[in-house]
Write a protein that holds these residues in place. Structure first.
Motif: not given
Length: 95
Positions: A30-38
């Protein structure tokens, strides 16, 4: 007659993957890596019948220039990196 997985947010974003009930859905991300606050619900990944399925809800980015447009460009960069990782695994992929 379907199995379903979903990743959603109250009021705004969300993605889902459905498959006929005889096919198992194995959620893998779930979600894309690289921007943990997203925390926006824009990407969901699963394996169905040995095929990787990535369901996505693209950011609009309006108005440009601005923070929403900047987010869109970063999101596309993260999606491109994930797509390359998937292609490098030499598995069938649908985005």
């Amino acid at each position: 007659g379907y199995n379903a997985i979903w990743h959603g947010q109250k009021r705004w974003n969300g993605v889902a993957i459905l498959a006929k009930e005889e096919l198992e859905i194995k959620e893998v991300g779930r979600g894309l890596e690289g921007e943990p606050e997203d925390e926006q619900s824009r990407y969901l990944e699963a394996i169905i019948n040995d095929i990787v399925i990535g369901c996505l809800y693209l950011p609009n980015g309006n108005p440009a220039p601005g923070p929403k447009f900047d987010y869109k460009l970063r999101w596309f960069d993260r999606l491109s990196k994930r797509a390359k990782q998937l292609l490098d695994q030499d598995l069938p992929v649908i985005l």
